[in-house]
Design a protein around this motif. Structure first.
Motif, PDB file in Angstrom:
ATOM      1  N   ASN A   1       0.815  -1.216   0.000  1.00  0.00           N
ATOM      2  CA  ASN A   1       0.000   0.000   0.000  1.00  0.00           C
ATOM      3  C   ASN A   1       0.846   1.262   0.000  1.00  0.00           C
ATOM      4  O   ASN A   1       0.307   2.365  -0.002  1.00  0.00           O
ATOM      5  N   GLY A   2       2.179   1.074   0.047  1.00  0.00           N
ATOM      6  CA  GLY A   2       3.060   2.232   0.003  1.00  0.00           C
ATOM      7  C   GLY A   2       3.730   2.580   1.310  1.00  0.00           C
ATOM      8  O   GLY A   2       4.418   3.593   1.393  1.00  0.00           O
TER       9      GLY A   2
ATOM     10  N   SER B   1     -10.222  -3.821  -8.202  1.00  0.00           N
ATOM     11  CA  SER B   1      -9.202  -4.798  -7.801  1.00  0.00           C
ATOM     12  C   SER B   1      -8.271  -4.202  -6.762  1.00  0.00           C
ATOM     13  O   SER B   1      -7.896  -4.864  -5.784  1.00  0.00           O
ATOM     14  N   TRP B   2      -7.908  -2.941  -6.951  1.00  0.00           N
ATOM     15  CA  TRP B   2      -7.038  -2.285  -5.973  1.00  0.00           C
ATOM     16  C   TRP B   2      -7.753  -2.038  -4.657  1.00  0.00           C
ATOM     17  O   TRP B   2      -7.113  -1.977  -3.597  1.00  0.00           O
ATOM     18  N   ALA B   3      -9.076  -1.908  -4.696  1.00  0.00           N
ATOM     19  CA  ALA B   3      -9.830  -1.809  -3.442  1.00  0.00           C
ATOM     20  C   ALA B   3      -9.672  -3.092  -2.638  1.00  0.00           C
ATOM     21  O   ALA B   3      -9.424  -3.072  -1.427  1.00  0.00           O
ATOM     22  N   THR B   4      -9.811  -4.239  -3.307  1.00  0.00           N
ATOM     23  CA  THR B   4      -9.659  -5.539  -2.642  1.00  0.00           C
ATOM     24  C   THR B   4      -8.267  -5.686  -2.042  1.00  0.00           C
ATOM     25  O   THR B   4      -8.104  -6.098  -0.886  1.00  0.00           O
ATOM     26  N   ILE B   5      -7.247  -5.338  -2.819  1.00  0.00           N
ATOM     27  CA  ILE B   5      -5.859  -5.509  -2.370  1.00  0.00           C
ATOM     28  C   ILE B   5      -5.513  -4.510  -1.272  1.00  0.00           C
ATOM     29  O   ILE B   5      -4.864  -4.858  -0.269  1.00  0.00           O
TER      30      ILE B   5
ATOM     31  N   TRP C   1      -7.470  -3.055   0.933  1.00  0.00           N
ATOM     32  CA  TRP C   1      -8.142  -3.457   2.177  1.00  0.00           C
ATOM     33  C   TRP C   1      -7.423  -4.648   2.806  1.00  0.00           C
ATOM     34  O   TRP C   1      -7.187  -4.691   4.019  1.00  0.00           O
ATOM     35  N   ASP C   2      -7.051  -5.623   1.999  1.00  0.00           N
ATOM     36  CA  ASP C   2      -6.392  -6.822   2.520  1.00  0.00           C
ATOM     37  C   ASP C   2      -5.011  -6.487   3.081  1.00  0.00           C
ATOM     38  O   ASP C   2      -4.654  -6.925   4.178  1.00  0.00           O
TER      39      ASP C   2
ATOM     40  N   PHE D   1      -7.891 -16.195   2.615  1.00  0.00           N
ATOM     41  CA  PHE D   1      -7.335 -14.877   2.893  1.00  0.00           C
ATOM     42  C   PHE D   1      -8.414 -14.150   3.669  1.00  0.00           C
ATOM     43  O   PHE D   1      -9.028 -13.213   3.168  1.00  0.00           O
ATOM     44  N   MET D   2      -8.669 -14.655   4.894  1.00  0.00           N
ATOM     45  CA  MET D   2      -9.746 -14.128   5.729  1.00  0.00           C
ATOM     46  C   MET D   2      -9.423 -12.685   6.137  1.00  0.00           C
ATOM     47  O   MET D   2      -8.290 -12.356   6.471  1.00  0.00           O
ATOM     48  N   ILE D   3     -10.464 -11.859   6.098  1.00  0.00           N
ATOM     49  CA  ILE D   3     -10.262 -10.448   6.405  1.00  0.00           C
ATOM     50  C   ILE D   3     -11.538  -9.896   7.026  1.00  0.00           C
ATOM     51  O   ILE D   3     -12.648 -10.336   6.699  1.00  0.00           O
ATOM     52  N   THR D   4     -11.391  -8.945   7.923  1.00  0.00           N
ATOM     53  CA  THR D   4     -12.552  -8.325   8.553  1.00  0.00           C
ATOM     54  C   THR D   4     -13.352  -7.527   7.529  1.00  0.00           C
ATOM     55  O   THR D   4     -12.794  -7.032   6.536  1.00  0.00           O
ATOM     56  N   ASP D   5     -14.650  -7.399   7.766  1.00  0.00           N
ATOM     57  CA  ASP D   5     -15.493  -6.633   6.848  1.00  0.00           C
ATOM     58  C   ASP D   5     -15.805  -5.248   7.392  1.00  0.00           C
ATOM     59  O   ASP D   5     -16.587  -4.504   6.784  1.00  0.00           O
ATOM     60  N   ARG D   6     -15.187  -4.861   8.522  1.00  0.00           N
ATOM     61  CA  ARG D   6     -15.346  -3.497   9.021  1.00  0.00           C
ATOM     62  C   ARG D   6     -14.130  -3.120   9.850  1.00  0.00           C
ATOM     63  O   ARG D   6     -13.517  -3.966  10.518  1.00  0.00           O
TER      64      ARG D   6
END
Length: 822
Positions: free
Chosen positions: A278-279, A492-496, A498-499, A510-515
Motif C-alpha cells: 500500500n506504500g 481490484s485495488w480496493a480488494t488488495i 483493504w487486505d 485470505f480471511m479479512i474483517t469486513d469493518r
C-alpha cells in the motif's frame, strides 16, 4: 515467544504476576489462554479513551472470551473441562469492563517487568558483528525507562495531526506499537537474538564435552566387564547419561523459544511487506539479519541432533523412550526450521493482468548451512484460488508433485526456476523474471461478488534432501487479483488495499474483517495517497473523507460495503472509485502542483465557498478542489469581480491531455491569489505558486498562411463562458485568451459587432455614427491583448464597405498595431 513465556523464564516475575492474577481468581484463565489473551488485547488498533468506547471494547472481548472457552471444552482432559466451566461461571459473575481492564493492566505490568529484565540482561553487551553486511555502521541502541511504557503513543505520520490512527512512530523507541494497551511493546532486536543463540551454543558446548566423556567411559566399561568396580561404573554412567539428557532437553526447550522469537520476527517482516504493498515504508534489508538468525538456529539444532544420536549410541538399558522422543522432536524441529525459512522475498504484482509479463522471487533463509546449494533444487510455481490456499495452510497438506498438477487455477508460462547461491551475500534464491499468466479458472460467484473480489495466490514449491530424508517446502505469495481489462483495475485495488492494510499477521488465507474503525482506515488511505502522489493528506482532507464515507447513521466503524460497494449518496459511483480516480488524476497530471501544496483538493463546495469569502485578499482569490460529482475531476473556485464565489465546471484527464492545469490557470486573468491549502499559511500570488509549472509559449506570430501546409497556426487558451446567474461557469479551451467582457458606458463591443454584421439591421445613419464613435473609443483605449480586438478587426474588414462610418475605427486599429498583431 509469548509474553507469558518470557515472564515464566524469570521466577520472581512469575511469582509477582501470579499473585496479581490470583487476587481476582484469574490466574488459571491467564495460563489457559495466554497466547490468545495477548493477541486479542494487543491487536486492538486504538486505545479505548472514553467510557462508552471502553464498554464496547470490553463487551466484545467478554463475548469472544466466552466463545474461546466454550471451544476449549472439547478437550479430552476432564480436569480441564471442569476448570473451563468454573472459569465461564467466574466471567459471568464479573463485569465485562472490570475483567477487561484487569487483564489489560496485567499485560502492562508484564511488559514493564520484561523490559526491566531485558535492560538488565543486555546492559554492557556489544552487538555481534554481522558478516553479511560489510557496510555496517555502528548502531547506537537505547532502552526506554519502564515508566515510559505506560504513556500513550499516538504519533502518526508527521504530516498528519495526531490521533488520526494507529500508526506509531517507534523507530527510535526500540519497540512495537500496541495502541490497545496505550504503550510500546518492547521489541527484542535481532542482534540480541543472535547473541542469545550464540550464548546457548556455547553453553551446549559444555554438554558436548560431557557427552564425549560419557562415550569414553562407556568404552572403558565395555572393555572391563570383569572388573570388581564394573557395577559402580555402570551406575555412574547411567547418572551421567541422565544428566546429559536433562541438559539436552533444557537446551531444546530454549531452542524452541528462540525459534519462536525468530519466526515472530519473520511474520512481522512479512506483515510489513504487505503494508508496503500500500506504500508504507519497508526495510527489506532486515531480512539479512533474520537469515543470520535462521543460520545460527540451524547450527544449534544440527549440533543438538548429532549430540542426541551420539548419546543414543551409549546403550545402557534396553528401552529409552524419553531419548527416542527427544530425537523425534529434534528431527521435526530441524524440518520445521528448514520449511519455515522458505519465503517470497519479491512479491508478484498484486493486481495481475492476464497475458502480461511479471516477475517474482523466492528465498531460502538457510544460506549454505545444509549444503543444499551444492545441488540446487528447481522451484515450481502455480496459481491457487483462495479455497485451495486455505486447504494447504489450515490442513498442512503435504506437497506432492503428482497431485499439484490438478490443483492449479490457471496456466502460467515460465513457471520454474533453479535456485542460485550468491557467495558474496549468502543469498540462496530463485528468480522468476519472465512469468506470464495465460489463463485463469474462476470460482462460481455468489450474490453480489465480482471477479475483482476474488483472491488468488502464487504457490511456490520444491523438494530437497536433508540428512537422508526428503523435505518438500512451499510458500504462498500475498493475495493477488486477476483482471483481463484495465477497467477492472480500480475495484481490484480496493480488494488488495483493504487486505494489505487490515489482514492479521496469522490467518487462514485470505480471511479479512469486513469493518474497521475510521482511525484504521484513515491511516491506510493516507499511506496509499501519500505514497502514490508524494504528499500526505492533511487533517482537513481526512475530515472531509470521513464525512464522505458516513451514511445516515454515523458510527466510528466503516464497512467494506461503504468503502467500495455502495454508491455514494446521489451518485452512481462508490467512495473508492471516486478516491482512486482522484489519486490517478493527481499522479498523472498534477503531481508537482500537489507536492508543492498548490491544490487543496479534498474540500466540499460549502467550505470552499466560506473560506474564499473570508479570504483577506477578496476578489481574485481562488482554490482548486476535487470534484464531488465527476470521477477524476478538479475544479477551480474563485471570487469574481462582484465579490461572489464562482465555480468552474470540472476538468478531467481528457482536458489535461489538451492543455495542462497550470496553463489553464495562467489563461484566467481573474485568478490572482491562491488560497493556501495550509490553514497557517498566507495566500500566494498566482504566478509565484504556479510559475514553475507553466509551459513555454512563443510570442504571437503574424497571421500568415503557411505556403507549404496551407494552414494558419493557432494556439489554445482557456475561455470562461458565463452560465447565467447561478455562479457556475464553464471553462473550455478556446483559440483566444479568456477575459471578462469590458463595458464602456452603455456600449458593448459585442453589440457593435452584431450591429455591423454583413447583414445589418435597419438602423438610421445617426445610430451607426454614434456606435462607430463608441467603437473607435473602445479600440483606442483597450489593451493590445484584448481578445475582442481580433473579432472586431475581422468584422470591420467585412463591413467597412457598407458603413463609411467604420473607416475611422478601422484606421484606429491600424495605428495601434492591433491589426498587424491579429
Amino acid at each position: 515467544m509469548s509474553l507469558w513465556k518470557r515472564i515464566s523464564s524469570h521466577g520472581d516475575c512469575e511469582q509477582r504476576m501470579a499473585a496479581y492474577y490470583e487476587e481476582k481468581g484469574l490466574l488459571d484463565l491467564r495460563l489457559c489462554l495466554a497466547p490468545w489473551i495477548e493477541d486479542r488485547i494487543m491487536s486492538e488498533q486504538i486505545s479505548p479513551n472514553t467510557p462508552d468506547q471502553l464498554e464496547r471494547v470490553a463487551l466484545k472481548f467478554n463475548e469472544d472470551l466466552q466463545q474461546k472457552l466454550l471451544s476449549t471444552r472439547t478437550a479430552s482432559d476432564q480436569a480441564l473441562k471442569f476448570r473451563v466451566v468454573e472459569l465461564c461461571a467466574l466471567i459471568q459473575r464479573t463485569s465485562a469492563v472490570e475483567l477487561y481492564t484487569y487483564l489489560r493492566t496485567g499485560l502492562q505490568k508484564e511488559l514493564q517487568l520484561v523490559t526491566e529484565k531485558s535492560v538488565a540482561a543486555t546492559a554492557g553487551q556489544s552487538m555481534p558483528h554481522n558478516p553479511y553486511n560489510m557496510n555496517n555502521t555502528p548502531m547506537v541502541t537505547g532502552y526506554m525507562d519502564p515508566s515510559d511504557l505506560l504513556a500513550v503513543s499516538n504519533s502518526c505520520n508527521p504530516t498528519v495531526v495526531q490521533n488520526i490512527g494507529p500508526i506509531q512512530n517507534v523507530q527510535n523507541t526500540g519497540g512495537i506499537a500496541s495502541p490497545a494497551l496505550g504503550m510500546v511493546t518492547p521489541k527484542v532486536e535481532l542482534y540480541e537474538v543472535q547473541h542469545q543463540i550464540m550464548q546457548s551454543l556455547n553453553e551446549f558446548g559444555g554438554c558436548a564435552n560431557a557427552m564425549k566423556l560419557l562415550v569414553q567411559n562407556y568404552g572403558y566399561m565395555l572393555n572391563s566387564t570383569s572388573s570388581p568396580n564394573a557395577e559402580a561404573a555402570f551406575r555412574s554412567l547411567i547418572d551421567e547419561k541422565a544428566a546429559i539428557v536433562i541438559t539436552m532437553r533444557r537446551s531444546f526447550m530454549y531452542y524452541e523459544s528462540l525459534h519462536e522469537l525468530v519466526i515472530h520476527e519473520l511474520k512481522n517482516w512479512r506483515h510489513q511487506q504487505a503494508q508496503a504493498g500500500n506504500g508504507a515504508p519497508f526495510n527489506e534489508g532486515s531480512l539479512d539479519d533474520i537469515q543470520r538468525c535462521f543460520e545460527m538456529l540451524e547450527t544449534f539444532i544440527a549440533h543438538m541432533l548429532a549430540a542426541v544420536k551420539e548419546t543414543m549410541r551409549v546403550r545402557l538399558v534396553t528401552e529409552e523412550p524419553e531419548l527416542t522422543h527427544l530425537l523425534e522432536q529434534v528431527q521435526n524441529a530441524q524440518k520445521n526450521l528448514v520449511c519455515s525459512a522458505f519465503i517470497v522475498d519479491k512479491q508478484p504484482p498484486q493486481v495481475m493482468k492476464t497475458n502480461t509479463r511479471f516477475a517474482a522471487s523466492v528465498r531460502w533463509l538457510i544460506g549454505s548451512q545444509l549444503g543444499i546449494h551444492n545441488n540446487p533444487p528447481t522451484v515450481e510455481c502455480i496459481i491457487m484460488s483462495e479455497i485451495q490456499s486455505q486447504r494447504f495452510v489450515t490442513r498442512n497438506t503435504q506437497v506432492d508433485n503428482s497431485s499439484l498438477s490438478g490443483q492449479s487455477s490457471g496456466e502460467i508460462l515460465n513457471a520454474s526456476s533453479t535456485m542460485e547461491y550468491q557467495q558474496n551475500n549468502h543469498v540462496f534464491s530463485a528468480s522468476f523474471r519472465n512469468m506470464q499468466l495465460k489463463k485463469i479458472k474462476r470460482a462460481e460467484k455468489k450474490g453480489t461478488e465480482s471477479v475483482m473480489d476474488e483472491k488468488f495466490a502464487l504457490f511456490f514449491y520444491t523438494t530437497t534432501t536433508v540428512n537422508d530424508f526428503q523435505i518438500r517446502v512451499w510458500t504462498l505469495s500475498l493475495p493477488v487479483v486477476v483482471i483481463v481489462h484495465g477497467n477492472q483495475e480500480p475495484q481490484s485495488w480496493a480488494t488488495i488495499t483493504w487486505d494489505n492494510a487490515f489482514a492479521e499477521i496469522v490467518r487462514d488465507p485470505f480471511m479479512i474483517t469486513d469493518r474497521v474503525t475510521w482511525a484504521q482506515l484513515s491511516v491506510a488511505l493516507n499511506i496509499k495517497f501519500g505514497s502514490c502522489t508524494g504528499r500526505s493528506l492533511t487533517i482537513d482532507n481526512l475530515d472531509f473523507l470521513y464525512e464522505k464515507l458516513q451514511r445516515e447513521e454515523r458510527t466510528e466503524y466503516i464497512t467494506w460495503n461503504q468503502f467500495c460497494k455502495e454508491p455514494l449518496p446521489d451518485r452512481s459511483f462508490t467512495f473508492w472509485e471516486w478516491f482512486f480516480a482522484i489519486m490517478k488524476l493527481t499522479k498523472d497530471h498534477m503531481l508537482g502542483m500537489w507536492k508543492a501544496g498548490c491544490i487543496m483538493g479534498f474540500i466540499n463546495k460549502a467550505k470552499a465557498h466560506a473560506d474564499l469569502l473570508r479570504s483577506v485578499y477578496g476578489i481574485g482569490t481562488f482554490l482548486l478542489r476535487f470534484s464531488d460529482s465527476e470521477l477524476g475531476g478538479v475544479t477551480i473556485a474563485y471570487v469574481n469581480p462582484l465579490g461572489e464565489v464562482t465555480m468552474l465546471a470540472p476538468w478531467t484527464a481528457r482536458d489535461f491531455q489538451v492543455l495542462n492545469l497550470a496553463d489553464r490557470i495562467r489563461d484566467l486573468d481573474v485568478l490572482c491569489w491562491l488560497h493556501p491549502s495550509d490553514r497557517n499559511a498566507s495566500p500566494m500570488k498566482r504566478d509565484v505558486a504556479f510559475g514553475e509549472f507553466y509551459s513555454k509559449r512563443q510570442e504571437p506570430e503574424p497571421l500568415v498562411l503557411d505556403p507549404i501546409t496551407g494552414y494558419v497556426k493557432s494556439t489554445l487558451h482557456v475561455h470562461v463562458c458565463s452560465n447565467g446567474d447561478n455562479g457556475s461557469t464553464v471553462g473550455t479551451p478556446h483559440h483566444h485568451g479568456a477575459q471578462e467582457n469590458m463595458q464602456l458606458g452603455n456600449f458593448s463591443p459585442q453589440s457593435a459587432i452584431g450591429f455591423y454584421s454583413p447583414a445589418p439591421p435597419e438602423e438610421s445613419d445617426s445610430d451607426a455614427s454614434e456606435t462607430a464613435e463608441a467603437l473607435q473609443t473602445y479600440i483606442t483605449t483597450a489593451p493590445p491583448n484584448d481578445p475582442l480586438l481580433g473579432v472586431i478587426s475581422s468584422t470591420l474588414m467585412k463591413s467597412v464597405h457598407i458603413y463609411p462610418q467604420l473607416m475611422a475605427g478601422y484606421w484606429s486599429l491600424v495605428d495601434c498595431g492591433t491589426y498587424r498583431k491579429w
